[in-house]
Design an enzyme around this catalytic site. Sequence first.
Site, PDB file in Angstrom:
ATOM      1  N   ASP A  49      39.028  42.658  54.789  1.00 51.30           N
ATOM      2  CA  ASP A  49      38.712  41.311  54.319  1.00 51.30           C
ATOM      3  C   ASP A  49      37.431  40.831  55.036  1.00 51.30           C
ATOM      4  O   ASP A  49      37.411  40.751  56.264  1.00 51.30           O
ATOM      5  CB  ASP A  49      39.883  40.391  54.681  1.00 51.30           C
ATOM      6  CG  ASP A  49      39.916  39.127  53.860  1.00 51.30           C
ATOM      7  OD1 ASP A  49      40.702  39.075  52.900  1.00 51.30           O
ATOM      8  OD2 ASP A  49      39.159  38.187  54.181  1.00 51.30           O
ATOM      9  N   ARG A 100      39.150  47.933  49.074  1.00 47.17           N
ATOM     10  CA  ARG A 100      38.228  47.120  48.274  1.00 47.17           C
ATOM     11  C   ARG A 100      37.104  47.965  47.674  1.00 47.17           C
ATOM     12  O   ARG A 100      36.290  47.468  46.892  1.00 47.17           O
ATOM     13  CB  ARG A 100      37.617  46.005  49.144  1.00 47.17           C
ATOM     14  CG  ARG A 100      38.622  44.998  49.645  1.00 47.17           C
ATOM     15  CD  ARG A 100      37.981  44.004  50.589  1.00 47.17           C
ATOM     16  NE  ARG A 100      37.287  42.942  49.898  1.00 47.17           N
ATOM     17  CZ  ARG A 100      37.757  41.706  49.734  1.00 47.17           C
ATOM     18  NH1 ARG A 100      38.913  41.366  50.219  1.00 47.17           N
ATOM     19  NH2 ARG A 100      37.065  40.808  49.081  1.00 47.17           N
ATOM     20  N   VAL A 102      41.070  29.927  45.853  1.00 45.64           N
ATOM     21  CA  VAL A 102      41.055  28.549  45.332  1.00 45.64           C
ATOM     22  C   VAL A 102      42.247  28.333  44.406  1.00 45.64           C
ATOM     23  O   VAL A 102      42.979  27.344  44.522  1.00 45.64           O
ATOM     24  CB  VAL A 102      39.723  28.240  44.615  1.00 45.64           C
ATOM     25  CG1 VAL A 102      39.761  26.850  43.998  1.00 45.64           C
ATOM     26  CG2 VAL A 102      38.550  28.349  45.589  1.00 45.64           C
ATOM     27  N   ARG A 109      34.062  31.516  53.444  1.00 38.00           N
ATOM     28  CA  ARG A 109      33.514  31.794  52.120  1.00 38.00           C
ATOM     29  C   ARG A 109      32.685  30.582  51.709  1.00 38.00           C
ATOM     30  O   ARG A 109      32.838  29.490  52.256  1.00 38.00           O
ATOM     31  CB  ARG A 109      34.617  32.022  51.074  1.00 38.00           C
ATOM     32  CG  ARG A 109      35.501  33.252  51.283  1.00 38.00           C
ATOM     33  CD  ARG A 109      34.767  34.556  51.086  1.00 38.00           C
ATOM     34  NE  ARG A 109      35.652  35.721  51.127  1.00 38.00           N
ATOM     35  CZ  ARG A 109      36.011  36.355  52.252  1.00 38.00           C
ATOM     36  NH1 ARG A 109      35.585  35.944  53.417  1.00 38.00           N
ATOM     37  NH2 ARG A 109      36.793  37.426  52.177  1.00 38.00           N
ATOM     38  N   TYR A 127      36.042  48.335  43.904  1.00 37.01           N
ATOM     39  CA  TYR A 127      35.267  47.218  43.359  1.00 37.01           C
ATOM     40  C   TYR A 127      33.874  47.177  43.988  1.00 37.01           C
ATOM     41  O   TYR A 127      32.870  47.152  43.273  1.00 37.01           O
ATOM     42  CB  TYR A 127      36.023  45.920  43.638  1.00 37.01           C
ATOM     43  CG  TYR A 127      35.379  44.668  43.085  1.00 37.01           C
ATOM     44  CD1 TYR A 127      35.425  44.379  41.727  1.00 37.01           C
ATOM     45  CD2 TYR A 127      34.741  43.752  43.930  1.00 37.01           C
ATOM     46  CE1 TYR A 127      34.854  43.213  41.215  1.00 37.01           C
ATOM     47  CE2 TYR A 127      34.172  42.597  43.427  1.00 37.01           C
ATOM     48  CZ  TYR A 127      34.229  42.322  42.082  1.00 37.01           C
ATOM     49  OH  TYR A 127      33.662  41.169  41.584  1.00 37.01           O
ATOM     50  N   ASP A 128      33.820  47.187  45.323  1.00 32.56           N
ATOM     51  CA  ASP A 128      32.530  47.046  46.021  1.00 32.56           C
ATOM     52  C   ASP A 128      31.591  48.207  45.679  1.00 32.56           C
ATOM     53  O   ASP A 128      30.436  48.006  45.312  1.00 32.56           O
ATOM     54  CB  ASP A 128      32.725  47.034  47.550  1.00 32.56           C
ATOM     55  CG  ASP A 128      33.650  45.930  48.028  1.00 32.56           C
ATOM     56  OD1 ASP A 128      34.280  45.265  47.192  1.00 32.56           O
ATOM     57  OD2 ASP A 128      33.750  45.737  49.256  1.00 32.56           O
ATOM     58  N   GLY A 183      42.857  32.079  59.100  1.00 30.00           N
ATOM     59  CA  GLY A 183      42.076  31.192  58.229  1.00 30.00           C
ATOM     60  C   GLY A 183      40.692  30.889  58.781  1.00 30.00           C
ATOM     61  O   GLY A 183      40.012  29.989  58.283  1.00 30.00           O
TER      62      GLY A 183
HETATM   63  P1  NAD Z   1      37.909  37.747  35.162  1.00 26.35           P
HETATM   64  O1  NAD Z   1      38.891  38.742  35.622  1.00 26.35           O
HETATM   65  O2  NAD Z   1      38.399  36.390  34.762  1.00 26.35           O
HETATM   66  O3  NAD Z   1      37.049  38.301  33.959  1.00 26.35           O
HETATM   67  C1  NAD Z   1      36.802  39.655  33.739  1.00 26.35           C
HETATM   68  C2  NAD Z   1      36.944  39.922  32.259  1.00 26.35           C
HETATM   69  O4  NAD Z   1      36.643  41.298  32.005  1.00 26.35           O
HETATM   70  C3  NAD Z   1      38.371  39.686  31.755  1.00 26.35           C
HETATM   71  O5  NAD Z   1      38.338  38.955  30.565  1.00 26.35           O
HETATM   72  C4  NAD Z   1      38.918  41.094  31.536  1.00 26.35           C
HETATM   73  O6  NAD Z   1      39.918  41.144  30.559  1.00 26.35           O
HETATM   74  C5  NAD Z   1      37.656  41.844  31.163  1.00 26.35           C
HETATM   75  N1  NAD Z   1      37.712  43.288  31.434  1.00 26.35           N
HETATM   76  C6  NAD Z   1      38.123  43.889  32.580  1.00 26.35           C
HETATM   77  N2  NAD Z   1      38.034  45.215  32.460  1.00 26.35           N
HETATM   78  C7  NAD Z   1      37.538  45.466  31.214  1.00 26.35           C
HETATM   79  C8  NAD Z   1      37.239  46.641  30.489  1.00 26.35           C
HETATM   80  N3  NAD Z   1      37.406  47.870  31.026  1.00 26.35           N
HETATM   81  N4  NAD Z   1      36.762  46.522  29.215  1.00 26.35           N
HETATM   82  C9  NAD Z   1      36.595  45.303  28.652  1.00 26.35           C
HETATM   83  N5  NAD Z   1      36.887  44.147  29.290  1.00 26.35           N
HETATM   84  C10 NAD Z   1      37.354  44.235  30.555  1.00 26.35           C
HETATM   85  O7  NAD Z   1      36.818  37.609  36.329  1.00 26.35           O
HETATM   86  P2  NAD Z   1      35.578  36.632  36.477  1.00 26.35           P
HETATM   87  O8  NAD Z   1      35.773  35.857  37.721  1.00 26.35           O
HETATM   88  O9  NAD Z   1      35.321  35.929  35.210  1.00 26.35           O
HETATM   89  O10 NAD Z   1      34.419  37.686  36.762  1.00 26.35           O
HETATM   90  C11 NAD Z   1      33.519  38.074  35.756  1.00 26.35           C
HETATM   91  C12 NAD Z   1      32.481  39.010  36.348  1.00 26.35           C
HETATM   92  O11 NAD Z   1      31.783  38.353  37.398  1.00 26.35           O
HETATM   93  C13 NAD Z   1      33.065  40.294  36.926  1.00 26.35           C
HETATM   94  O12 NAD Z   1      32.201  41.363  36.635  1.00 26.35           O
HETATM   95  C14 NAD Z   1      33.073  40.029  38.415  1.00 26.35           C
HETATM   96  O13 NAD Z   1      32.954  41.217  39.150  1.00 26.35           O
HETATM   97  C15 NAD Z   1      31.861  39.129  38.579  1.00 26.35           C
HETATM   98  N6  NAD Z   1      32.006  38.267  39.764  1.00 26.35           N
HETATM   99  C16 NAD Z   1      32.834  37.189  39.747  1.00 26.35           C
HETATM  100  C17 NAD Z   1      32.951  36.418  40.890  1.00 26.35           C
HETATM  101  C18 NAD Z   1      33.832  35.201  40.954  1.00 26.35           C
HETATM  102  O14 NAD Z   1      33.955  34.587  42.030  1.00 26.35           O
HETATM  103  N7  NAD Z   1      34.422  34.732  39.884  1.00 26.35           N
HETATM  104  C19 NAD Z   1      32.247  36.754  42.056  1.00 26.35           C
HETATM  105  C20 NAD Z   1      31.439  37.889  42.028  1.00 26.35           C
HETATM  106  C21 NAD Z   1      31.314  38.627  40.872  1.00 26.35           C
HETATM  107  N1  UDP Z   2      43.004  34.110  51.137  1.00 22.70           N
HETATM  108  C1  UDP Z   2      43.949  33.388  51.851  1.00 22.70           C
HETATM  109  N2  UDP Z   2      45.086  33.001  51.210  1.00 22.70           N
HETATM  110  C2  UDP Z   2      45.317  33.269  49.899  1.00 22.70           C
HETATM  111  C3  UDP Z   2      44.352  33.990  49.169  1.00 22.70           C
HETATM  112  C4  UDP Z   2      43.199  34.404  49.833  1.00 22.70           C
HETATM  113  O1  UDP Z   2      43.767  33.103  53.053  1.00 22.70           O
HETATM  114  O2  UDP Z   2      46.382  32.862  49.396  1.00 22.70           O
HETATM  115  C5  UDP Z   2      41.752  34.507  51.819  1.00 22.70           C
HETATM  116  C6  UDP Z   2      41.405  35.990  51.690  1.00 22.70           C
HETATM  117  O3  UDP Z   2      42.046  36.752  52.691  1.00 22.70           O
HETATM  118  C7  UDP Z   2      39.897  35.931  51.868  1.00 22.70           C
HETATM  119  C8  UDP Z   2      39.495  34.590  51.243  1.00 22.70           C
HETATM  120  O4  UDP Z   2      40.691  33.813  51.210  1.00 22.70           O
HETATM  121  O5  UDP Z   2      39.565  35.912  53.230  1.00 22.70           O
HETATM  122  C9  UDP Z   2      38.914  34.704  49.851  1.00 22.70           C
HETATM  123  O6  UDP Z   2      39.789  35.479  49.069  1.00 22.70           O
HETATM  124  P1  UDP Z   2      39.563  35.771  47.530  1.00 22.70           P
HETATM  125  O7  UDP Z   2      40.576  36.769  47.112  1.00 22.70           O
HETATM  126  O8  UDP Z   2      39.499  34.489  46.782  1.00 22.70           O
HETATM  127  O9  UDP Z   2      38.079  36.367  47.433  1.00 22.70           O
HETATM  128  P2  UDP Z   2      37.284  37.510  48.216  1.00 22.70           P
HETATM  129  O10 UDP Z   2      38.068  37.965  49.401  1.00 22.70           O
HETATM  130  O11 UDP Z   2      37.093  38.593  47.226  1.00 22.70           O
HETATM  131  O12 UDP Z   2      36.034  36.823  48.617  1.00 22.70           O
END
Ligand code: NAD
Ligand code: UDP
Length: 313
Positions: free
Chosen positions: A274, A145, A191, A214, A148-149, A210
């Site tokens: 995770d 991870r 979800v 979250r 990303y992190d 499970g």
């Molecule tokens: P998403 O994957 O639906 O959207 C990301 C968008 O960025 C996509 O449209 C993708 O095509 C575009 N993208 C990816 N790499 C790119 C690049 N190199 N150049 C241009 N475009 C690029 O995800 P999301 O859930 O809409 O997340 C949006 C932002 O919010 C992300 O930065 C994500 O890290 C952050 N975020 C989302 C969540 C969540 O739960 N949805 C939680 C924490 C942070």
């Molecule tokens: N998860 C799960 N079943 C699935 C998909 C995800 O039990 O089919 C769990 C996953 O292991 C994590 C949590 O649900 O503990 C949230 O996962 P998600 O990928 O949505 O987000 P993140 O782990 O990045 O918070």
Amino acid sequence: MPSGPMRNLVTGGAGFLGSHLVDRLMQAGEEVLCLDNTFTGRKANVRQWWDHPRFEFIRHDVTEPIKLEVDRIWHLACPASPIHYQTNPVKTAKTSFLGTYNMLGLARRVKARLLLASTSEVYGDPDVHPQLESYRGCVNPIGIRACYDEGKRIAETLCFDYQRMHGSEIRIARIFNTYGPRMLADDGRVVSNFIVQALRGEPITLYGDGSQSRSFCYVDDLVEGLIRLMNGTSTGPINLGNPHEFTIRQLAEQVRARINPELPLIEKPLPADDPRQRQPDIVLAQRALGWQPQVSLEQGLEPTIAWFQELLG
Ligand code: NAD
Ligand code: UDP
């Protein structure tokens, strides 16, 4: 302040969160440049604005520099679901570092305010609960991870160094798990996975037993928080999420009860690193932005399920 409508650049604007933000900005009468490489985003998410004179779509990768004239940069570009950001982890790290570096460079050149979509993942597998912004996190820097992190952590670092070195105007949102219509069916996030499995009549897959938790925020609440953060005076980092915490098993049970109560829940191996638990402390968001989520999981699941029902036919 410029006269006329605010000119917004939304990177990742064709994605899940980005496209809902684009909707809000367009509805407010602002100009929107939606920039996306369509890796996990879809042009269909912004199709409703395609021919609008205040809207423009730019296919571009944020790892490459770009010159634009804008007032505000909402920097969301980055894949967010583990299966997508782990597909090419080096590219994910480049997107976080180079993408944020390029956007900060653009913001500096045109004196734009930049909001970074950071994440609760900067806290890693937290040993403090709920997570406060002052908590420095527990991230495995060499795990699956980490692209990303750690990518988001260095992105936050870059923002603060630009602020200190160049006086850049920055805003940092630490977004917790958010869900709603326009998530991808094959996105792998919990979800969407559970709803799609239930609609297809397939067993619901719990990773591990499970018992990990979250806290799920509905997309409309999240976008409202982003807008307040951008328009306000607080730099952040600031947690944006719904503090109501559920175990993943509880989520599975809720989804199953609404769609198909007969479905089995099956256990699959827990992915590495995770996080065990996650819940935002949102006192800062309440104080600084007057923001707190309005939509319960029960309420938010309804439009989300309806979206997937239509998508899957
Ligand atoms: P998403 O994957 O639906 O959207 C990301 C968008 O960025 C996509 O449209 C993708 O095509 C575009 N993208 C990816 N790499 C790119 C690049 N190199 N150049 C241009 N475009 C690029 O995800 P999301 O859930 O809409 O997340 C949006 C932002 O919010 C992300 O930065 C994500 O890290 C952050 N975020 C989302 C969540 C969540 O739960 N949805 C939680 C924490 C942070
Ligand atoms: N998860 C799960 N079943 C699935 C998909 C995800 O039990 O089919 C769990 C996953 O292991 C994590 C949590 O649900 O503990 C949230 O996962 P998600 O990928 O949505 O987000 P993140 O782990 O990045 O918070």
